[in-house]
Design a protein around this motif. Structure first.
Motif, PDB file in Angstrom:
ATOM      1  N   HIS A  80      71.062  18.960 -14.245  1.00  0.00           N
ATOM      2  CA  HIS A  80      72.319  18.212 -14.248  1.00  0.00           C
ATOM      3  C   HIS A  80      73.217  18.717 -15.377  1.00  0.00           C
ATOM      4  O   HIS A  80      74.417  18.947 -15.179  1.00  0.00           O
ATOM      5  CB  HIS A  80      72.016  16.717 -14.408  1.00  0.00           C
ATOM      6  N   ASP A 162      74.935  14.845  -7.547  1.00  0.00           N
ATOM      7  CA  ASP A 162      73.633  14.765  -6.895  1.00  0.00           C
ATOM      8  C   ASP A 162      72.509  15.017  -7.904  1.00  0.00           C
ATOM      9  O   ASP A 162      71.518  14.278  -7.920  1.00  0.00           O
ATOM     10  CB  ASP A 162      73.562  15.777  -5.753  1.00  0.00           C
ATOM     11  N   ALA A 165      72.264  11.923 -10.130  1.00  0.00           N
ATOM     12  CA  ALA A 165      71.658  10.799  -9.419  1.00  0.00           C
ATOM     13  C   ALA A 165      70.162  11.007  -9.244  1.00  0.00           C
ATOM     14  O   ALA A 165      69.372  10.067  -9.394  1.00  0.00           O
ATOM     15  CB  ALA A 165      72.330  10.610  -8.061  1.00  0.00           C
ATOM     16  N   ARG A 166      69.759  12.225  -8.944  1.00  0.00           N
ATOM     17  CA  ARG A 166      68.320  12.507  -8.809  1.00  0.00           C
ATOM     18  C   ARG A 166      67.601  12.323 -10.139  1.00  0.00           C
ATOM     19  O   ARG A 166      66.478  11.819 -10.180  1.00  0.00           O
ATOM     20  CB  ARG A 166      68.103  13.907  -8.264  1.00  0.00           C
ATOM     21  N   TRP A 169      67.520   8.350 -10.406  1.00  0.00           N
ATOM     22  CA  TRP A 169      66.959   7.476  -9.380  1.00  0.00           C
ATOM     23  C   TRP A 169      65.770   8.033  -8.620  1.00  0.00           C
ATOM     24  O   TRP A 169      65.102   7.278  -7.913  1.00  0.00           O
ATOM     25  CB  TRP A 169      68.047   7.098  -8.369  1.00  0.00           C
TER      26      TRP A 169
END
Length: 181
Positions: A80, A162, A165-166, A169
Motif C-alpha cells: 500500500h 484496494d 483496504a486489504r 480488512w
C-alpha cells in the motif's frame, strides 16, 4: 499535522477526501476531453479539483506513513505504501494534462477584435475577427493525453485503495462474531 482526531487516525479522513476529489477530477477530465460543452462549463472546475487533490496527496501519504509507524510491519502495508508513493505522479500528471487542455481551449475560444478607423472624424470601431483556433492536431493530442492520464490515475487510485483496504480488512471474515451485549 496531527496524527489523530478524536482518537481516530487522521489518515482515513484524508484518504476519503483525496479519493473523492481525484475520482471527480478523473471523471471530469474524461468528460471535458471528449465533450466540448462540459469543457466550456466545468473544465476549470475539473482543473481546480485535480490541483486540490494534488496538494492533498503529500499530506495523505505522510499521514499514512505516520500511521504505518505505529503498526506492526506487514507485506500488505508495504505494498500500500509503495503504491501510495506513486500517486503524486499520477495526480500531478492529471493536473497538468487538464490544465494544458483548458489553456488551449481558452485560447481557442477567445475572440479577436481589431480597431478600425471609421469616417472622417477618425472614430474607431471594433470589428470582430475570426476566433483564433489552436491547431486541431494539438487539441486532439491534448484530449487523448488527458483521457489517458485520467484513466491511468483512476486505475492507480483504485490500486492504492484496494491495497489499503486489504491491509486493514483482509482476514476479518475469519474472526469470530462479537456479541452485542
Amino acid at each position: 499535522m496531527p496524527e489523530f482526531v478524536g482518537g481516530l487516525p487522521v489518515h482515513p479522513l484524508l484518504v476519503h477526501f483525496t479519493v473523492v476529489l481525484l475520482v471527480l477530477a478523473v471523471a471530469g477530465a474524461v468528460l471535458s476531453a471528449v465533450w466540448p460543452t462540459v469543457r466550456r462549463r466545468f473544465g476549470w472546475l475539473v482543473f481546480a479539483a485535480a490541483a486540490a487533490a494534488t496538494l492533498l496527496v503529500p499530506f495523505t501519504t505522510r499521514s499514512g506513513e505516520n500511521l504505518a509507524g505505529r503498526l506492526p510491519a506487514s507485506a500488505q502495508i508495504a505494498e500500500h505504501w509503495r503504491l501510495a508513493d506513486l500517486m503524486i505522479w499520477w495526480s500531478v500528471g492529471l493536473t497538468v494534462a487538464v490544465g494544458a487542455l483548458m489553456v488551449v481551449h481558452t485560447m481557442a475560444e477567445r475572440k479577436v477584435t481589431t480597431k478600425v478607423a471609421v469616417g472622417a472624424a477618425g472614430a474607431e470601431e471594433e470589428v470582430p475577427q475570426e476566433a483564433r483556433r489552436a491547431p486541431a492536431l494539438a487539441a486532439i493530442v491534448l484530449a487523448l493525453v488527458t483521457v489517458g492520464v485520467a484513466v491511468g490515475a483512476g486505475i492507480h487510485v483504485y490500486r492504492v485503495g484496494d491495497a489499503g483496504a486489504r491491509a486493514v480488512w483482509e482476514g476479518v471474515e475469519n474472526l469470530p462474531a462479537q456479541s452485542g451485549s
